[in-house]
Every structure is written in C-alpha cells, then in structure tokens.
Design a protein around this motif. Structure first.
Motif, PDB file in Angstrom:
ATOM      1  N   GLU A  69      29.905  27.732   5.628  1.00  0.00           N
ATOM      2  CA  GLU A  69      29.453  27.593   7.310  1.00  0.00           C
ATOM      3  C   GLU A  69      28.193  27.881   7.040  1.00  0.00           C
ATOM      4  OE1 GLU A  69      31.715  31.280   8.718  1.00  0.00           O
ATOM      5  OE2 GLU A  69      33.316  29.677   9.414  1.00  0.00           O
ATOM      6  N   ASP A  70      27.013  27.038   6.036  1.00  0.00           N
ATOM      7  CA  ASP A  70      25.708  27.033   6.192  1.00  0.00           C
ATOM      8  C   ASP A  70      24.704  26.273   7.400  1.00  0.00           C
ATOM      9  OD1 ASP A  70      25.977  27.188   3.405  1.00  0.00           O
ATOM     10  OD2 ASP A  70      26.710  26.404   2.872  1.00  0.00           O
ATOM     11  N   GLU A  71      23.759  26.817   7.586  1.00  0.00           N
ATOM     12  CA  GLU A  71      22.567  26.605   7.919  1.00  0.00           C
ATOM     13  C   GLU A  71      21.843  24.634   7.433  1.00  0.00           C
ATOM     14  OE1 GLU A  71      18.739  28.092   7.622  1.00  0.00           O
ATOM     15  OE2 GLU A  71      19.856  29.797   6.931  1.00  0.00           O
ATOM     16  N   ASP A  72      22.042  24.260   8.673  1.00  0.00           N
ATOM     17  CA  ASP A  72      21.590  22.967   8.489  1.00  0.00           C
ATOM     18  C   ASP A  72      19.871  22.582   7.970  1.00  0.00           C
ATOM     19  OD1 ASP A  72      24.138  21.250   8.958  1.00  0.00           O
ATOM     20  OD2 ASP A  72      23.041  21.296  10.790  1.00  0.00           O
ATOM     21  N   ILE A  73      20.125  22.132   6.398  1.00  0.00           N
ATOM     22  CA  ILE A  73      18.924  21.799   5.882  1.00  0.00           C
ATOM     23  C   ILE A  73      17.772  21.034   5.687  1.00  0.00           C
ATOM     24  CG2 ILE A  73      17.250  22.731   3.255  1.00  0.00           C
ATOM     25  CD1 ILE A  73      19.288  24.566   3.025  1.00  0.00           C
ATOM     26  N   GLU A  74      16.552  20.521   6.412  1.00  0.00           N
ATOM     27  CA  GLU A  74      15.751  19.339   7.239  1.00  0.00           C
ATOM     28  C   GLU A  74      14.704  19.051   5.150  1.00  0.00           C
ATOM     29  OE1 GLU A  74      13.476  16.679   7.741  1.00  0.00           O
ATOM     30  OE2 GLU A  74      11.961  18.822   7.333  1.00  0.00           O
ATOM     31  N   ALA A 124      20.319  18.223  11.636  1.00  0.00           N
ATOM     32  CA  ALA A 124      19.180  18.262  11.356  1.00  0.00           C
ATOM     33  C   ALA A 124      19.163  18.165   9.061  1.00  0.00           C
ATOM     34  CB  ALA A 124      18.768  19.616  11.172  1.00  0.00           C
ATOM     35  N   SER A 125      20.076  18.446   8.823  1.00  0.00           N
ATOM     36  CA  SER A 125      20.326  18.146   7.606  1.00  0.00           C
ATOM     37  C   SER A 125      20.285  17.352   7.156  1.00  0.00           C
ATOM     38  CB  SER A 125      21.278  18.997   6.894  1.00  0.00           C
ATOM     39  OG  SER A 125      22.714  18.428   7.502  1.00  0.00           O
ATOM     40  N   ASN A 165      18.722  20.523   0.357  1.00  0.00           N
ATOM     41  CA  ASN A 165      19.995  20.232   0.925  1.00  0.00           C
ATOM     42  C   ASN A 165      20.920  21.038   0.418  1.00  0.00           C
ATOM     43  OD1 ASN A 165      22.684  19.629   2.521  1.00  0.00           O
ATOM     44  ND2 ASN A 165      23.287  18.300   1.184  1.00  0.00           N
ATOM     45  N   ALA A 166      21.364  22.080   0.978  1.00  0.00           N
ATOM     46  CA  ALA A 166      21.748  23.682  -0.510  1.00  0.00           C
ATOM     47  C   ALA A 166      23.350  23.780   1.219  1.00  0.00           C
ATOM     48  CB  ALA A 166      21.517  24.277   0.071  1.00  0.00           C
ATOM     49  N   THR A 167      24.680  23.652   0.220  1.00  0.00           N
ATOM     50  CA  THR A 167      26.065  24.229   0.702  1.00  0.00           C
ATOM     51  C   THR A 167      26.434  25.171  -0.799  1.00  0.00           C
ATOM     52  OG1 THR A 167      27.852  24.210   1.735  1.00  0.00           O
ATOM     53  CG2 THR A 167      27.030  23.083   0.356  1.00  0.00           C
ATOM     54  N   VAL A 168      27.360  26.706   0.414  1.00  0.00           N
ATOM     55  CA  VAL A 168      28.039  27.315  -0.276  1.00  0.00           C
ATOM     56  C   VAL A 168      29.296  27.431  -0.260  1.00  0.00           C
ATOM     57  CG1 VAL A 168      28.797  29.699  -1.142  1.00  0.00           C
ATOM     58  CG2 VAL A 168      26.223  29.004  -0.438  1.00  0.00           C
ATOM     59  N   ILE A 169      30.869  27.410  -0.547  1.00  0.00           N
ATOM     60  CA  ILE A 169      31.596  26.870  -0.118  1.00  0.00           C
ATOM     61  C   ILE A 169      32.564  28.554  -0.851  1.00  0.00           C
ATOM     62  CG2 ILE A 169      33.773  25.864  -2.133  1.00  0.00           C
ATOM     63  CD1 ILE A 169      31.715  23.894  -0.691  1.00  0.00           C
ATOM     64  N   HIS A 170      32.810  28.891   0.289  1.00  0.00           N
ATOM     65  CA  HIS A 170      33.976  30.254  -0.117  1.00  0.00           C
ATOM     66  C   HIS A 170      35.794  29.635  -0.006  1.00  0.00           C
ATOM     67  CE1 HIS A 170      30.287  30.727   1.691  1.00  0.00           C
ATOM     68  NE2 HIS A 170      30.092  31.992   1.530  1.00  0.00           N
ATOM     69  N   ASP A 171      36.259  30.573  -0.738  1.00  0.00           N
ATOM     70  CA  ASP A 171      37.352  29.820  -1.149  1.00  0.00           C
ATOM     71  C   ASP A 171      37.915  30.814  -0.309  1.00  0.00           C
ATOM     72  OD1 ASP A 171      39.381  29.151  -3.410  1.00  0.00           O
ATOM     73  OD2 ASP A 171      40.556  31.311  -3.248  1.00  0.00           O
ATOM     74  N   ALA A 172      40.096  30.274   0.273  1.00  0.00           N
ATOM     75  CA  ALA A 172      40.821  30.568   1.273  1.00  0.00           C
ATOM     76  C   ALA A 172      41.075  31.907   0.873  1.00  0.00           C
ATOM     77  CB  ALA A 172      41.353  29.957   1.460  1.00  0.00           C
ATOM     78  N   GLY A 173      41.804  31.848  -0.286  1.00  0.00           N
ATOM     79  CA  GLY A 173      42.250  33.269  -0.838  1.00  0.00           C
ATOM     80  C   GLY A 173      43.040  33.049  -1.714  1.00  0.00           C
TER      81      GLY A 173
END
Length: 205
Positions: A69-74, A124-125, A165-173
């Motif tokens: 859930e990252d913000e769109d980076i232009e 926007a990205s 452009n960037a994204t962080v992956i979060h594990d479902a655990g």
C-alpha cells in the motif's frame, strides 16, 4: 480348382482387411492412452530430512497475500536523464528469511513496481516512457542488502524525494515472519545514476 483358389483369395483378402482394421484401432488406442497418461504425470518428488517434498521451494509456491500500500510516485521528470534504466530490489537482512522466501518477496516487489509504472494510465505513477526504456534494455534488476526497517524507510523516503517509483512489500505472516513485516523495497525502473543516489552505499545481495 479355380473356384477354390478364388475362395482362398477372397478369404485371405478379408482376413488381411480385418487384421489391418484391428491393428489400426489398436494403434490409435495405444497412442491415446500414452498421450493421456503423459498428461497426468505428477512432478517428481525428492526425499529431504525424512519426508517427501515437492522439488520447489515451499516459500516460492505458497500463495501468500503480500500487500504494498504505497503512494503513487510521479516519475516522468526522470525521463530526460540518459543512460541505463534498472530496477533495484532492497532486501532486509534482520528478518533472516530463507532464500526461497527472499526470491518470492523479490518477485512480488518487481511485479508491484511494474504494475505501478506500466499497467494503469490512470495512476499518477504511470510512466510508459520509463517502462519501455527498461523493457527495451533487458529489464535489468539488482538485489541489494538492507540491514533493517529503519534503513529501508529512509531509502523509501529518499526515493520519493527524487521521484523514483517505489514500493514496499509487507508479508502476510503465514510462514516465517510476523504479519505486516516489510521485507523488500522495490525501486524503479529508473535511471541508474538516480538509483545510485539512493542505494549507492548498499552491498550486493
């Protein structure tokens, strides 16, 4: 005698025709059964630590729901910067993930970066020019080590400030680590000279 010979010829011809038909049908059924049996061959399994396992890593094949859930980076401001375009995948080291887990998380990050920049013109990205440069040059990707979440957060913030452009992956655990853990930071595609400003101090994974 002539009648007997004619009868023998007719009998022989009939026998030959029947044999041919039976052989043909047998051949078809044999081919069909071979084809069907090859379609249901199960993947080979191997014995490891006293149990049967699939010949693939458990973490790669597991269907986990990672979130990004990252913000769109232009990033269109980077289109005029020449040179190689690549993607960087920054992997946290303090989580002690297995190689299979890391591979799966990196795949999530790469796909997420691509979705952000290349699949939806309404975002926007979206940056078709940068995405095409990356695709045309062989989709270069580099994996890097990151010591902890604090460092990953700093790298993400720097990427935003530079328009990368960037994204962080979060594990479902579901397997090795706690739910919501940030595992991999995906950056780009972006010009190498810009990515180096973000990740230049990191070591190769």
């Amino acid at each position: 005698m002539t009648g007997s010979t004619s009868s023998n010829v007719a009998l022989w011809a009939t026998f030959t025709a029947i044999s041919f038909a039976v052989g043909y049908q047998f051949g078809l059924s044999k081919a069909s059964s071979t084809k069907n049996s090859s379609a249901v061959i199960l993947p080979l399994k191997k014995v490891k630590k006293g149990k049967l396992e699939n010949d693939t890593d458990e973490e790669e094949s597991e269907n986990e729901n990672e979130s990004d859930e990252d913000e769109d980076i232009e990033s269109t401001s980077l289109n005029d910067i020449p040179g190689e375009v690549r993607m960087a995948l920054v992997i946290r080291q303090d989580l002690a993930m297995t190689k299979g887990k890391i591979a799966a998380q990196c795949c999530h990050a790469a796909l997420s970066c691509f979705r952000h920049i290349a699949t939806d013109p309404a975002r926007a990205s979206y940056n078709a020019v940068m995405a095409q440069r990356w695709l045309n040059a062989g989709q270069a990707k580099i994996t890097l080590k990151c010591p902890d979440k604090f460092t990953m957060d700093e790298l993400y913030a720097k990427a935003i400030s530079l328009g990368v452009n960037a994204t962080v992956i979060h594990d479902a655990g579901r397997t090795q680590i706690a739910a919501g853990s940030a595992t991999v930071l995906g950056l780009g595609p972006a010009p190498k000279v810009v990515l180096d400003q973000i990740t230049g101090d990191l070591k190769l994974y």
